[in-house]
Design a protein around this motif. Structure first.
Motif, PDB file in Angstrom:
ATOM      1  N   GLY A  11       0.801  -1.229   0.000  1.00  0.00           N
ATOM      2  CA  GLY A  11       0.000   0.000   0.000  1.00  0.00           C
ATOM      3  C   GLY A  11       0.827   1.268   0.000  1.00  0.00           C
ATOM      4  N   GLN A  12       2.039   1.200  -0.551  1.00  0.00           N
ATOM      5  CA  GLN A  12       2.912   2.365  -0.618  1.00  0.00           C
ATOM      6  C   GLN A  12       3.019   2.869  -2.059  1.00  0.00           C
ATOM      7  OE1 GLN A  12       4.987   3.634   2.279  1.00  0.00           O
ATOM      8  NE2 GLN A  12       3.262   2.567   3.201  1.00  0.00           N
ATOM      9  N   VAL A  13       3.189   4.180  -2.208  1.00  0.00           N
ATOM     10  CA  VAL A  13       3.387   4.776  -3.529  1.00  0.00           C
ATOM     11  C   VAL A  13       4.803   5.344  -3.583  1.00  0.00           C
ATOM     12  CG1 VAL A  13       2.636   6.586  -5.122  1.00  0.00           C
ATOM     13  CG2 VAL A  13       0.955   5.368  -3.755  1.00  0.00           C
ATOM     14  N   ILE A  14       5.503   5.057  -4.674  1.00  0.00           N
ATOM     15  CA  ILE A  14       6.850   5.602  -4.845  1.00  0.00           C
ATOM     16  C   ILE A  14       6.723   7.050  -5.304  1.00  0.00           C
ATOM     17  CG2 ILE A  14       9.038   5.337  -6.085  1.00  0.00           C
ATOM     18  CD1 ILE A  14       8.249   3.092  -4.030  1.00  0.00           C
ATOM     19  N   VAL A  15       7.481   7.921  -4.663  1.00  0.00           N
ATOM     20  CA  VAL A  15       7.350   9.363  -4.925  1.00  0.00           C
ATOM     21  C   VAL A  15       8.735   9.993  -5.106  1.00  0.00           C
ATOM     22  CG1 VAL A  15       6.493  11.555  -4.010  1.00  0.00           C
ATOM     23  CG2 VAL A  15       5.235   9.447  -3.520  1.00  0.00           C
ATOM     24  N   PHE A  16       8.869  10.792  -6.171  1.00  0.00           N
ATOM     25  CA  PHE A  16      10.040  11.658  -6.297  1.00  0.00           C
ATOM     26  C   PHE A  16       9.696  12.902  -5.477  1.00  0.00           C
ATOM     27  CE2 PHE A  16      10.327   9.059 -10.134  1.00  0.00           C
ATOM     28  CZ  PHE A  16      11.673   8.716 -10.157  1.00  0.00           C
ATOM     29  N   ASP A  17      10.325  13.041  -4.346  1.00  0.00           N
ATOM     30  CA  ASP A  17       9.902  14.031  -3.352  1.00  0.00           C
ATOM     31  C   ASP A  17      10.961  15.121  -3.188  1.00  0.00           C
ATOM     32  OD1 ASP A  17       8.490  15.250  -1.312  1.00  0.00           O
ATOM     33  OD2 ASP A  17       9.145  13.845   0.237  1.00  0.00           O
ATOM     34  N   TRP A  18      10.526  16.355  -3.267  1.00  0.00           N
ATOM     35  CA  TRP A  18      11.442  17.484  -3.096  1.00  0.00           C
ATOM     36  C   TRP A  18      11.686  17.731  -1.617  1.00  0.00           C
ATOM     37  CZ3 TRP A  18      14.628  19.927  -6.208  1.00  0.00           C
ATOM     38  CH2 TRP A  18      15.221  21.108  -5.779  1.00  0.00           C
ATOM     39  N   SER A  42      -2.822   6.203   0.901  1.00  0.00           N
ATOM     40  CA  SER A  42      -3.950   7.040   1.323  1.00  0.00           C
ATOM     41  C   SER A  42      -3.563   8.512   1.422  1.00  0.00           C
ATOM     42  CB  SER A  42      -4.473   6.548   2.675  1.00  0.00           C
ATOM     43  OG  SER A  42      -3.461   6.678   3.651  1.00  0.00           O
ATOM     44  N   ALA A  43      -2.253   8.803   1.468  1.00  0.00           N
ATOM     45  CA  ALA A  43      -1.788  10.191   1.609  1.00  0.00           C
ATOM     46  C   ALA A  43      -1.489  10.837   0.260  1.00  0.00           C
ATOM     47  CB  ALA A  43      -0.543  10.221   2.484  1.00  0.00           C
ATOM     48  N   VAL A  44      -1.606  10.060  -0.824  1.00  0.00           N
ATOM     49  CA  VAL A  44      -1.274  10.584  -2.149  1.00  0.00           C
ATOM     50  C   VAL A  44      -2.544  10.642  -3.001  1.00  0.00           C
ATOM     51  CG1 VAL A  44       0.181  10.261  -4.195  1.00  0.00           C
ATOM     52  CG2 VAL A  44       1.000   9.513  -1.953  1.00  0.00           C
ATOM     53  N   PRO A  45      -2.913  11.832  -3.527  1.00  0.00           N
ATOM     54  CA  PRO A  45      -4.105  11.906  -4.385  1.00  0.00           C
ATOM     55  C   PRO A  45      -3.925  11.023  -5.625  1.00  0.00           C
ATOM     56  CG  PRO A  45      -3.334  14.109  -3.788  1.00  0.00           C
ATOM     57  CD  PRO A  45      -2.276  13.150  -3.357  1.00  0.00           C
ATOM     58  N   SER A  46      -4.948  10.253  -5.952  1.00  0.00           N
ATOM     59  CA  SER A  46      -4.818   9.307  -7.071  1.00  0.00           C
ATOM     60  C   SER A  46      -4.568  10.035  -8.391  1.00  0.00           C
ATOM     61  CB  SER A  46      -6.066   8.430  -7.164  1.00  0.00           C
ATOM     62  OG  SER A  46      -7.206   9.249  -7.305  1.00  0.00           O
ATOM     63  N   ASP A  47      -5.023  11.299  -8.518  1.00  0.00           N
ATOM     64  CA  ASP A  47      -4.846  12.052  -9.768  1.00  0.00           C
ATOM     65  C   ASP A  47      -3.381  12.328 -10.103  1.00  0.00           C
ATOM     66  OD1 ASP A  47      -7.062  12.952  -7.936  1.00  0.00           O
ATOM     67  OD2 ASP A  47      -7.892  13.635  -9.840  1.00  0.00           O
ATOM     68  N   VAL A  48      -2.512  12.322  -9.105  1.00  0.00           N
ATOM     69  CA  VAL A  48      -1.114  12.676  -9.365  1.00  0.00           C
ATOM     70  C   VAL A  48      -0.228  11.444  -9.565  1.00  0.00           C
ATOM     71  CG1 VAL A  48      -1.337  14.833  -8.065  1.00  0.00           C
ATOM     72  CG2 VAL A  48      -0.454  12.779  -6.916  1.00  0.00           C
ATOM     73  N   ILE A  49      -0.828  10.255  -9.446  1.00  0.00           N
ATOM     74  CA  ILE A  49      -0.042   9.032  -9.641  1.00  0.00           C
ATOM     75  C   ILE A  49      -0.010   8.706 -11.129  1.00  0.00           C
ATOM     76  CG2 ILE A  49       0.156   6.569  -9.108  1.00  0.00           C
ATOM     77  CD1 ILE A  49      -1.311   7.175  -6.459  1.00  0.00           C
TER      78      ILE A  49
END
Lengths: 124, 146
Positions: free
Chosen positions: A42-49, A78-85
């Motif tokens: 249930g984790q999303v990989i994120v390029f995070d600034w 759950s913390a990442v909006p699905s539109d930005v994935i």
């Protein structure tokens, strides 16, 4: 109704297509995703600034300040909006870089810099 | 000349008294040890209680975020025993070779922009700190020392 990218949480993220990811950075994300999957689902990989970063090589050693930059992280889905994935070559990820940061960049490209001492990811 | 019956009885009485005194002394020593042990356990319980109360008093002490390793529990900066969230983060970091969240603080500036400052345990005993946007810090971060 399209999301308002001027307000949180959308304002933290680059909309899909606004910033590109190089093949080498995508491969890094794929490898990191495999490591994350071993620990948690249930984790999303994120390029995070990151606004600022510092590393400490020993518990009692000095903090080495490294300044701002892009990191590969995982966030709870759950913390990442699905539109930005977005999904590219089988890798699902989001880019959490505010517009004020990626707008001035020349290429709007996340790439790997193998010459960098730490972190290796850069926003070109 | 053989000892009289009275002398023999006297010696037996003395031996019986010595045996009784020795048994009483043993009982006394055992009771002392038990008392010392109970006192030690009470001191230990009081120390644990004081430490727990001190933690509760510190509202600013970082806690692991919900849904993450050690979620909701206090972190102690890595100085504690094996059961604390920092140690669990350290063990997980060593196994999956990524950096694991060990503590976080959250702030909001005058413009309403939320930021967090998070600390991570990385493989090999290394740590790093990063400040990012939003109040949800990443649970796992790629190892910057890799």
């Amino acid at each position: 109704m399209s999301p308002d990218h001027t307000k949180p949480p959308y304002s933290y993220y680059a909309p899909p297509g606004a910033v590109r990811v190089s093949a080498s950075a995508l491969e890094m994300a794929r490898t990191f995703g495999e490591q994350v999957a071993r620990a948690s689902s249930g984790q999303v990989i994120v390029f995070d600034w990151a606004i600022s970063r510092g590393v400490r090589r020993r518990v009692d050693g000095p903090m080495e300040e490294l300044g701002p930059g892009v990191d590969l992280v995982s966030l709870d889905a759950s913390a990442v909006p699905s539109d930005v994935i977005q999904r590219v070559d089988g890798v699902a990820f989001a880019i959490k870089i505010p517009k004020a940061v990626y707008d001035p960049s020349a290429e709007r490209l996340i790439d790997v810099d193998h010459t960098a001492l730490r972190f290796k990811l850069v926003l070109r | 000349m053989p000892a009289s019956v009275y002398e023999q009885l006297h010696r037996d009485c003395l031996a019986a008294r010595d045996a009784r005194l020795k048994a009483e002394q043993d009982q006394y020593e055992l009771a002392s040890l038990r008392h010392g042990k109970a006192s030690f356990r009470l001191d230990l319980a009081l120390i644990r209680l004081r430490r727990a109360l001190r933690r509760k008093d510190r509202a600013d002490q970082p806690r692991g975020p919900a849904g993450q390793v050690g979620g909701g529990q206090f972190t102690d900066g890595g100085s504690g025993r094996g059961s604390n969230p920092v140690s669990r983060a350290r063990r997980l970091a060593e196994v999956i070779r990524v950096c694991v969240l060990s503590g976080v603080s959250r702030t909001m500036n005058g413009h309403g922009v939320k930021t967090h400052t998070a600390e991570y345990e990385c493989p090999g005993g290394q740590t790093f700190k990063r400040q990012g946007f939003g109040h949800n810090p990443p649970g796992l971060v790629r190892d910057p020392f890799e």
